[in-house]
Design an enzyme around this catalytic site. Structure first.
Site, mmCIF file in Angstrom:
data_model
loop_
_atom_site.group_PDB
_atom_site.id
_atom_site.type_symbol
_atom_site.label_atom_id
_atom_site.label_comp_id
_atom_site.label_asym_id
_atom_site.label_seq_id
_atom_site.Cartn_x
_atom_site.Cartn_y
_atom_site.Cartn_z
ATOM 1 N N LYS A 134 -66.323 -12.677 42.639
ATOM 2 C CA LYS A 134 -66.066 -12.007 43.853
ATOM 3 C C LYS A 134 -67.003 -10.862 43.959
ATOM 4 O O LYS A 134 -66.619 -9.588 43.302
ATOM 5 C CB LYS A 134 -64.485 -11.410 44.324
ATOM 6 C CG LYS A 134 -64.311 -11.108 45.618
ATOM 7 C CD LYS A 134 -63.365 -10.269 46.079
ATOM 8 C CE LYS A 134 -63.512 -8.712 46.081
ATOM 9 N NZ LYS A 134 -64.288 -8.168 46.773
ATOM 10 N N GLU B 247 -63.576 -2.093 33.435
ATOM 11 C CA GLU B 247 -64.785 -1.330 33.338
ATOM 12 C C GLU B 247 -64.459 -0.353 34.395
ATOM 13 O O GLU B 247 -64.647 -0.775 35.698
ATOM 14 C CB GLU B 247 -66.150 -1.984 33.554
ATOM 15 C CG GLU B 247 -66.539 -2.738 32.321
ATOM 16 C CD GLU B 247 -66.837 -2.253 30.806
ATOM 17 O OE1 GLU B 247 -66.706 -0.893 30.909
ATOM 18 O OE2 GLU B 247 -66.854 -2.967 29.872
ATOM 19 N N CYS C 28 -71.139 4.631 37.177
ATOM 20 C CA CYS C 28 -70.025 4.726 36.246
ATOM 21 C C CYS C 28 -70.429 5.715 35.154
ATOM 22 O O CYS C 28 -69.773 6.459 34.469
ATOM 23 C CB CYS C 28 -69.333 3.630 36.022
ATOM 24 S SG CYS C 28 -70.452 2.295 35.360
ATOM 25 N N GLU D 155 -64.553 12.039 39.730
ATOM 26 C CA GLU D 155 -65.658 11.015 39.769
ATOM 27 C C GLU D 155 -66.034 11.312 41.137
ATOM 28 O O GLU D 155 -65.427 10.717 41.962
ATOM 29 C CB GLU D 155 -65.444 9.696 39.482
ATOM 30 C CG GLU D 155 -66.599 9.036 39.594
ATOM 31 C CD GLU D 155 -66.401 7.572 39.102
ATOM 32 O OE1 GLU D 155 -65.319 6.948 39.366
ATOM 33 O OE2 GLU D 155 -67.244 7.157 38.031
HETATM 34 P P1 NAD Z 1 -63.170 -0.651 43.937
HETATM 35 O O1 NAD Z 1 -62.100 -0.336 42.713
HETATM 36 O O2 NAD Z 1 -62.514 -0.071 45.228
HETATM 37 O O3 NAD Z 1 -63.500 -2.179 44.388
HETATM 38 C C1 NAD Z 1 -64.092 -2.875 43.085
HETATM 39 C C2 NAD Z 1 -63.831 -4.253 43.456
HETATM 40 O O4 NAD Z 1 -62.554 -4.624 43.444
HETATM 41 C C3 NAD Z 1 -64.574 -4.802 44.840
HETATM 42 O O5 NAD Z 1 -65.132 -6.047 44.571
HETATM 43 C C4 NAD Z 1 -63.248 -4.699 45.714
HETATM 44 O O6 NAD Z 1 -63.140 -5.821 46.699
HETATM 45 C C5 NAD Z 1 -62.192 -5.118 44.426
HETATM 46 N N1 NAD Z 1 -60.914 -5.011 44.930
HETATM 47 C C6 NAD Z 1 -60.323 -3.863 45.663
HETATM 48 N N2 NAD Z 1 -58.895 -3.783 45.791
HETATM 49 C C7 NAD Z 1 -58.379 -5.055 44.873
HETATM 50 C C8 NAD Z 1 -57.130 -5.486 44.686
HETATM 51 N N3 NAD Z 1 -55.965 -5.019 44.745
HETATM 52 N N4 NAD Z 1 -57.166 -6.634 43.802
HETATM 53 C C9 NAD Z 1 -58.349 -7.243 43.373
HETATM 54 N N5 NAD Z 1 -59.548 -6.823 43.688
HETATM 55 C C10 NAD Z 1 -59.666 -5.795 44.247
HETATM 56 O O7 NAD Z 1 -64.367 0.190 43.585
HETATM 57 P P2 NAD Z 1 -65.574 0.312 44.237
HETATM 58 O O8 NAD Z 1 -65.389 1.372 45.244
HETATM 59 O O9 NAD Z 1 -66.149 -1.009 44.720
HETATM 60 O O10 NAD Z 1 -66.810 0.903 43.041
HETATM 61 C C11 NAD Z 1 -66.742 2.079 42.845
HETATM 62 C C12 NAD Z 1 -65.859 2.499 41.604
HETATM 63 O O11 NAD Z 1 -66.209 1.767 40.373
HETATM 64 C C13 NAD Z 1 -66.203 4.002 40.936
HETATM 65 O O12 NAD Z 1 -64.952 4.470 40.580
HETATM 66 C C14 NAD Z 1 -66.933 3.477 39.606
HETATM 67 O O13 NAD Z 1 -66.979 4.382 38.537
HETATM 68 C C15 NAD Z 1 -66.371 2.245 39.298
HETATM 69 N N6 NAD Z 1 -67.412 1.455 38.316
HETATM 70 C C16 NAD Z 1 -67.342 1.199 37.088
HETATM 71 C C17 NAD Z 1 -68.122 0.786 36.340
HETATM 72 C C18 NAD Z 1 -67.817 0.353 34.959
HETATM 73 O O14 NAD Z 1 -68.652 -0.099 34.220
HETATM 74 N N7 NAD Z 1 -67.229 1.135 34.262
HETATM 75 C C19 NAD Z 1 -69.356 0.174 37.064
HETATM 76 C C20 NAD Z 1 -69.316 0.346 38.501
HETATM 77 C C21 NAD Z 1 -68.503 1.076 39.025
#
Ligand code: NAD
Length: 462
Positions: free
Chosen positions: A154, A229, A263, A355
């Protein structure tokens, strides 16, 4: 039918509409991936390897097209987007060597032989955020497919275009239907079904710490395997004995790459007090020189933020905070924020603790090594970080003392696909990439074969 309008972050203009899958459609695709699993698991290792190499070649042949899509969909600079498409190719090539090398062990036991097998899990669900749509997808599906799993993936609502294209390229490369299925949709619908559907045997989630915790709680119901992650608030520690000119010249790239939506962004800079003024002066020069221009220009070093909402969130952090200096940004439409440097003197400041996920860095002075390590570790996160010093003993001491999964000394090395990547503390759970990643998509099975049919079983009490 629900659709999502994908917007070009550099212009705020719509690009295309993408149909979002319903829960019922997601279930049907998970079942199709489950049906495709036995045949994929049973593909001979050499043949599975060949198919992954073919997938890598097809990605390579479409590198410019994928990069162009990412520039328009996510606002990534052209240089970054080309690297990201190349990273998918390289990850596939690297893990194409895994099927023939998924070794078990032979363990000495009396009365027969004992061997272990790494068996694929079944359907693996990969949930990708919007900040690095291509690499994060590949870091999941590369090793998962190599280990013999089928994958449902997804993409984030905001950035589905390259994932959709990669799904098509997989079929073009000869991967059978149902082996890699991209399902665009909402997190609360498609992502949620990955967590709750019993046929999905592992969830690989990259995203915010908040959603990661929800996913971990949800997976607990079925003792479902999970890799997380999550966020970061990484420190770039600059000691006075370092090459200050180089430390200041490279610091902007370590935090403003991808407009800070990374991140691993080193969004806290700790500078030893005796070098503080020199470092800050040089940092101002390098921040002002950063080329924040149209991301499709090959010279662009920083593009816009991904969305109006993200821009609003980043500007919210700057509200009432005094900025030391900023770089430039186009005045055009689009979600632009200039690279911004803030001076911090209190570790309780939200800009120091939270963050921001935007082009904002906070700088703080420290007096000695002990204080630097204490400040660096004073966070719930632990993903990456950098240490600048000429003293090898200090570099080693500090690298061992900082609670973080990925550290670089005199460098801000990017994630390498052949080394492990993941977080300490609330930055994550488990590791991706590196030589062990395929094993994380398997169960280890132990089999004992008796030399003679046993007359009377000798049993170990559990
Ligand atoms: P997010 O957590 O809102 O969304 C990430 C993904 O999860 C999206 O595809 C979203 O649709 C999905 N999602 C949202 N709610 C969900 C649920 N209830 N159940 C299942 N899936 C769900 O994050 P974002 O806004 O897309 O990304 C930014 C964040 O991601 C930042 O906090 C960043 O630090 C983190 N990030 C971490 C890494 C890493 O490798 N550690 C890499 C990239 C981003």
């Amino acid at each position: 039918m629900t659709t999502f309008t994908v917007v070009n972050p550099a212009t705020a203009q719509p690009v295309t509409d993408v149909v979002m899958a319903t829960a019922e459609e997601t279930d049907a695709l998970i079942e199709r991936a489950h049906d495709a699993f036995p045949a994929w698991r049973d593909v001979a290792p050499g043949e599975r390897a060949r198919l992954l190499r073919s997938f890598a070649s097809v990605v390579d042949a479409h590198l410019d097209e994928l990069a162009d899509l990412e520039v328009r969909n996510a606002g990534h600079t052209l240089g970054n987007a080309r690297w990201e498409a190349g990273n998918v190719r390289d990850v596939l090539n690297y893990y194409s060597a895994a099927p023939e090398r998924l070794f078990g062990r032979q363990i000495p036991v009396p009365g027969g032989i004992d061997v272990t097998f790494h068996e694929p899990l079944g359907v693996v669900g990969i949930i990708v955020p919007w900040n690095f749509p291509m690499p994060i997808a590949g870091w999941g599906f590369g090793p998962a497919l190599a280990a013999g799993n089928t994958v449902v993936l997804k993409p984030a609502e905001l950035t589905p275009l390259t994932a959709i294209r990669l799904g098509e390229l997989a079929l073009e490369a000869g991967l059978p239907e149902g082996v890699l299925t991209v399902i665009p949709g909402k997190g609360s619908i498609v992502g949620e079904r990955f967590v709750t559907h019993p046929l999905v045997r592992k969830v690989c989630f990259t995203g915010s710490t908040e959603v990661g915790k929800q996913i971990m709680r949800g997976c607990a119901d079925q003792v479902k395997r999970v890799t997380l992650e999550l966020g970061g608030k990484s420190a770039n520690i600059v000691f006075a004995d370092a090459d200050i000119a180089k430390a200041a010249a490279t610091a902007p790239y370590a935090v403003f790459d991808n407009a800070g939506q990374d991140c691993c962004a080193r969004s806290r800079i700790l500078v030893q007090r005796s070098a503080y003024d020199e470092f800050l002066g040089r940092l101002e020069t390098s921040v002002k020189a950063l080329k924040v221009i149209d991301p499709s220009d090959p010279d662009s070093e920083m593009g816009p933020l991904v969305s109006a909402k993200q821009k609003e969130s980043v500007l919210g952090y700057l509200d009432g905070v005094e900025t030391a200096f900023t770089g430039t940004a186009p005045a055009s439409d689009g979600f632009w924020v200039p690279p911004t440097v803030v001076l911090a003197d209190d570790p309780a400041m939200p800009i120091w603790r939270e963050e921001v996920f935007g082009p904002v860095v906070a700088v703080m002075a420290f007096d000695d090594e002990e204080e630097a390590v204490r400040l660096a570790n004073d966070t719930e996160y632990g993903l990456s970080g950098s240490i600048f010093t000429r003293d090898v003993s200090r570099a080693l001491r500090v690298a061992r003392a900082v609670e973080s999964g990925n550290l670089s000394v005199n460098s801000h090395s990017a994630v390498r696909y052949w080394t492990p990547f993941g977080g300490y503390k609330q930055s994550g759970l488990g590791r991706e990439l590196g030589p062990d990643a395929p094993a994380a998509f398997t169960e280890e099975k132990n089999v004992f074969i008796a030399q003679e049919v046993a007359q009377e079983e000798e049993r170990e009490q559990p």
